[in-house]
Design a protein around this motif. Structure first.
Motif, short mmCIF file in Angstrom:
data_model
loop_
_atom_site.label_atom_id
_atom_site.label_comp_id
_atom_site.label_asym_id
_atom_site.label_seq_id
_atom_site.Cartn_x
_atom_site.Cartn_y
_atom_site.Cartn_z
N PRO A 71 0.80 -1.24 0.00
CA PRO A 71 0.00 0.00 0.00
C PRO A 71 0.82 1.28 0.00
O PRO A 71 0.40 2.28 -0.59
N ASN A 72 1.97 1.28 0.63
CA ASN A 72 2.75 2.52 0.70
C ASN A 72 3.43 2.83 -0.63
O ASN A 72 3.49 3.99 -1.06
N ILE A 73 3.94 1.80 -1.31
CA ILE A 73 4.51 2.00 -2.63
C ILE A 73 3.40 2.37 -3.62
O ILE A 73 3.56 3.25 -4.47
N ASP A 74 2.25 1.71 -3.47
CA ASP A 74 1.10 2.04 -4.33
C ASP A 74 0.68 3.50 -4.16
O ASP A 74 0.32 4.17 -5.13
N LYS A 75 0.73 3.99 -2.92
CA LYS A 75 0.35 5.38 -2.65
C LYS A 75 1.31 6.34 -3.34
O LYS A 75 0.89 7.36 -3.91
N LEU A 76 2.60 6.02 -3.32
CA LEU A 76 3.57 6.84 -4.06
C LEU A 76 3.18 6.91 -5.53
O LEU A 76 3.19 7.99 -6.13
N ALA A 77 2.85 5.75 -6.09
CA ALA A 77 2.50 5.71 -7.52
C ALA A 77 1.24 6.51 -7.81
O ALA A 77 1.15 7.21 -8.83
N SER A 78 0.26 6.43 -6.92
CA SER A 78 -1.00 7.14 -7.15
C SER A 78 -0.85 8.65 -7.01
O SER A 78 -1.68 9.41 -7.51
N GLU A 79 0.22 9.09 -6.34
CA GLU A 79 0.45 10.52 -6.13
C GLU A 79 1.53 11.09 -7.04
O GLU A 79 1.86 12.28 -6.95
N GLY A 80 2.11 10.25 -7.90
CA GLY A 80 3.21 10.71 -8.74
C GLY A 80 3.17 10.10 -10.12
O GLY A 80 2.10 9.78 -10.65
N VAL A 81 4.34 9.92 -10.70
CA VAL A 81 4.46 9.30 -12.03
C VAL A 81 4.89 7.85 -11.85
O VAL A 81 5.91 7.57 -11.22
N GLN A 82 4.11 6.94 -12.39
CA GLN A 82 4.46 5.52 -12.41
C GLN A 82 4.95 5.19 -13.81
O GLN A 82 4.22 5.29 -14.78
N PHE A 83 6.23 4.78 -13.90
CA PHE A 83 6.84 4.50 -15.20
C PHE A 83 6.69 3.04 -15.56
O PHE A 83 6.98 2.15 -14.74
N THR A 84 6.24 2.78 -16.77
CA THR A 84 6.16 1.41 -17.27
C THR A 84 7.43 0.99 -17.99
O THR A 84 7.62 -0.20 -18.27
N ASN A 85 8.29 1.98 -18.30
CA ASN A 85 9.57 1.71 -18.94
C ASN A 85 10.70 2.32 -18.11
O ASN A 85 11.55 3.04 -18.62
N GLY A 86 10.68 2.02 -16.81
CA GLY A 86 11.74 2.47 -15.93
C GLY A 86 12.79 1.38 -15.79
O GLY A 86 12.47 0.21 -15.59
N TYR A 87 14.05 1.77 -15.91
CA TYR A 87 15.14 0.79 -15.94
C TYR A 87 16.25 1.14 -14.94
O TYR A 87 16.45 2.30 -14.57
N CYS A 88 16.98 0.10 -14.55
CA CYS A 88 18.34 0.26 -14.06
C CYS A 88 19.24 -0.13 -15.23
O CYS A 88 18.77 -0.72 -16.21
N SER A 89 20.53 0.16 -15.16
CA SER A 89 21.39 -0.07 -16.32
C SER A 89 22.08 -1.43 -16.29
O SER A 89 22.71 -1.82 -17.28
N ALA A 90 21.98 -2.13 -15.19
CA ALA A 90 22.62 -3.44 -15.07
C ALA A 90 21.74 -4.35 -14.23
O ALA A 90 20.92 -3.88 -13.43
N SER A 91 21.92 -5.66 -14.40
CA SER A 91 21.05 -6.59 -13.70
C SER A 91 21.69 -7.19 -12.45
O SER A 91 21.25 -8.22 -11.96
N THR A 92 22.73 -6.53 -11.92
CA THR A 92 23.27 -6.86 -10.61
C THR A 92 23.58 -5.56 -9.86
O THR A 92 23.65 -4.49 -10.45
N CYS A 93 23.82 -5.72 -8.56
CA CYS A 93 23.78 -4.55 -7.67
C CYS A 93 24.96 -3.59 -7.83
O CYS A 93 24.75 -2.38 -7.99
N THR A 94 26.19 -4.08 -7.77
CA THR A 94 27.32 -3.16 -7.81
C THR A 94 27.35 -2.31 -9.08
O THR A 94 27.49 -1.07 -8.99
N PRO A 95 27.23 -2.89 -10.27
CA PRO A 95 27.26 -2.02 -11.47
C PRO A 95 26.11 -1.04 -11.56
O PRO A 95 26.30 0.09 -12.03
N THR A 96 24.92 -1.42 -11.09
CA THR A 96 23.81 -0.46 -11.10
C THR A 96 24.09 0.68 -10.16
O THR A 96 23.84 1.86 -10.48
N ARG A 97 24.57 0.40 -8.95
CA ARG A 97 24.85 1.46 -7.98
C ARG A 97 25.96 2.37 -8.49
O ARG A 97 25.92 3.59 -8.30
N TYR A 98 26.97 1.78 -9.11
CA TYR A 98 28.03 2.58 -9.71
C TYR A 98 27.46 3.52 -10.77
O TYR A 98 27.76 4.72 -10.79
N SER A 99 26.62 2.99 -11.65
CA SER A 99 26.06 3.80 -12.74
C SER A 99 25.11 4.86 -12.21
O SER A 99 25.09 5.99 -12.71
N PHE A 100 24.30 4.50 -11.20
CA PHE A 100 23.39 5.49 -10.62
C PHE A 100 24.17 6.67 -10.05
O PHE A 100 23.83 7.83 -10.29
#
Length: 530
Positions: A71-100
């Motif tokens: 419900p809390n994540i849903d509330k964020l979405a209902s009050e903002g923009v919910q992206f259907t094409n939202g990505y991270c740049s890598a499929s593991t944690c260290t490279p995504t955090r580095y890129s972010f």
């Protein structure tokens, strides 16, 4: 640390009548400019980035989950923009955090694969980061939660001394960290440059080789474990769970797995309260849903999905607690919140926690193929939500945005200029993040799995090209444990008609495949795409 004391202060006029008119006018002009700078600084929103860990597109109810409610994540979405094409740049944690943080694809960096327990700092001082950009803009900056980007110099972290360089050397004013990831040793908190509560009479040792023949491990003492391992996680035991790597000592500094989320919320709420009167940036790096999945006892057994589902519920609680604090401090309308994940889902990631047995009809990756470790959509397309009450109008967006774009977008939001040689793959998608009409997102995105393994994908509009230099793919089916699935080196998918990437159409569209292959190679071989 940035504070209100660092901001421009109004000049005090002593006796205007006694001064020449030109000087008086100059002072008045400076005063007006000074007040304008203060107003501009105060108008800039606080920024909170909440990054979940291993949360899939289909793991939250606003993205289609029915076996669990968030419900809390849903509330964020209902009050903002919910992206259907939202990505991270890598499929593991260290490279995504580095890129972010750096705004640069991780395959351009060194040692950007999954960081080992004793790994040195991957992001070096002098690198422009999201934190340094906002620090330069007058923000108080903090990272609280999972780090997993290495600490210390070339020899790695000095666990009993000063952990430098680290977050404080790349733009953060303060940090409260899980230094690696919790399936890797050591299970201690790091506060700024030191292990918290460490007793010098009981020094901490961390290594990759067993320290003594009688050292208890998940192999030798398997019967004592409260959570069994399935692969790889069978070295040092802490809190009834065996981990990757070895450590001894530091007993007064060790934490319980069950208390992690509470500690992140406690520290984050304190930071928010301390900086409510000045602009701040908080990177809330949750450990949920990563293994070992051991949520607080009050969440255990609350879902039908086992401990993995219970961790999703705990994550949702964390989101709710942070939003409650913004409301209590009266700054919800002054705060831009970004919710995202570092990569897609995985069920069995080394522990027998019931994730596979209890999954039922739940689709962690939503409609997409693959998950963590994979460049299929399920590995990098994740929940991504932005909320800024009173500024962002609720909407759903199909535009392509990525966590790597936060550096450029936040720079634009706060009036910072990116150095030409930094944040080399970060695009300004601020208008998309703010939900503005007719805003356009990325026209292409490179995705990778881990480090420099030769596995990439390029999304360009409706088309997506996979490139497997080793002709092997991982985690193609999240609901099973599949490693090294044989695949063709190149595959082409039409995401418009086949979002699940089930049909390779490279033979039907060879010219498109060739064009994308050339474009992907050019991006990889160059030093930038921005």
């Amino acid at each position: 640390m940035s504070s209100t004391a660092d901001q421009p202060k109004p000049m005090r006029l002593m006796s205007l009548n006694a001064l020449p008119i030109v000087v008086t006018m100059a002072i008045v002009s400076l005063l007006c400019l000074n007040q304008q700078l203060v107003a501009q600084t105060n108008d800039r929103p606080n920024i909170i980035v909440i990054m979940a860990d291993d949360l899939g597109y289909g793991d939250v109810s606003c993205y289609g989950a029915t076996a669990i409610s968030t419900p809390n994540i849903d509330k964020l979405a209902s009050e903002g923009v919910q992206f259907t094409n939202g990505y991270c740049s890598a499929s593991t944690c260290t490279p995504t955090r580095y890129s972010f943080l750096t705004g640069t694809y991780a395959f351009r960096g060194k040692n950007t694969g999954i960081a080992p327990p004793n790994g040195p700092a991957i992001i070096q001082p002098g690198t422009t980061t999201v934190a340094s950009l906002l620090d330069d803009a007058g923000y108080a900056t903090a990272v609280i939660g999972k780090w997993h980007l290495g600490l210390g110099g070339e020899q790695g972290p000095d666990w009993n001394g000063e952990l430098n360089p680290g977050p404080l050397e790349i733009g953060f004013d303060t940090c409260f960290l899980l230094p690696t990831t919790n399936d890797r040793v050591p299970q201690v908190y790091v506060k700024d440059h030191r292990v918290l509560n460490l007793d010098p009479e009981d020094p901490l040792w961390v290594g990759d080789k067993i320290p003594s023949p009688d050292h208890p491990t998940g192999i030798t003492h398997r019967d004592s474990l409260k959570m069994d391992w399935t692969h790889g996680h069978n070295s040092t035991i802490h809190n009834g769970i065996s981990r990757i790597g070895f450590y001894t000592g530091g007993h007064s500094a060790r934490f319980r797995d069950e208390d992690l989320a509470d500690k992140w919320v406690e520290q984050s709420n304190q930071f928010i309260s301390n900086h409510k009167d000045e602009p701040f940036f908080l990177f809330f790096a949750a450990h949920d849903i990563h293994v070992p999945r051991m949520p607080h006892e009050r969440f255990q057994g609350k879902t039908s999905l086992g401990l993995r589902g219970d961790c999703i519920m705990e994550l949702d609680w964390c989101v709710g607690e942070l939003m409650k604090t913004l409301d209590e401090q009266g700054i919800a309308e002054k705060t831009l919140v970004v919710f995202c994940s570092d990569n897609g889902p995985v069920l069995d990631d080394g522990y027998a926690d019931g994730a596979i047995e209890k999954v039922g009809d739940h689709r962690a990756g939503g409609p997409f193929t693959g998950g963590k470790y994979s460049v299929y959509e399920g590995g990098t397309r994740t929940p991504l939500i932005t909320r800024w009450l009173g500024t962002i109008k609720p909407s759903v967006s199909d535009e392509v945005v990525c966590t790597i774009d936060m550096a450029s977008s936040f720079a634009a939001l706060t009036g910072q200029e990116l150095p030409d040689d930094q944040c080399r793959d970060s695009f300004n998608v601020l208008d998309c993040l703010l939900g503005k009409a007719d805003a356009e997102g990325r026209d292409h995105l490179v995705q990778q799995d881990n480090g420099n393994t030769g596995t990439y994908a390029l999304r360009s509009g409706r088309w997506k090209l996979h490139r497997y230099d080793r002709k092997r793919a991982r985690n193609v089916v999240v609901e099973q444990l599949l490693e090294n699935t044989p695949v063709d080196r190149l595959q082409l998918f039409d995401l418009e008609n086949d979002p699940s990437e089930t049909t390779n159409v490279i033979d039907q569209y060879p010219d498109i495949a060739k064009r994308l292959e050339t474009k992907l190679a050019t991006i990889i071989e160059s030093d930038r795409s921005r």
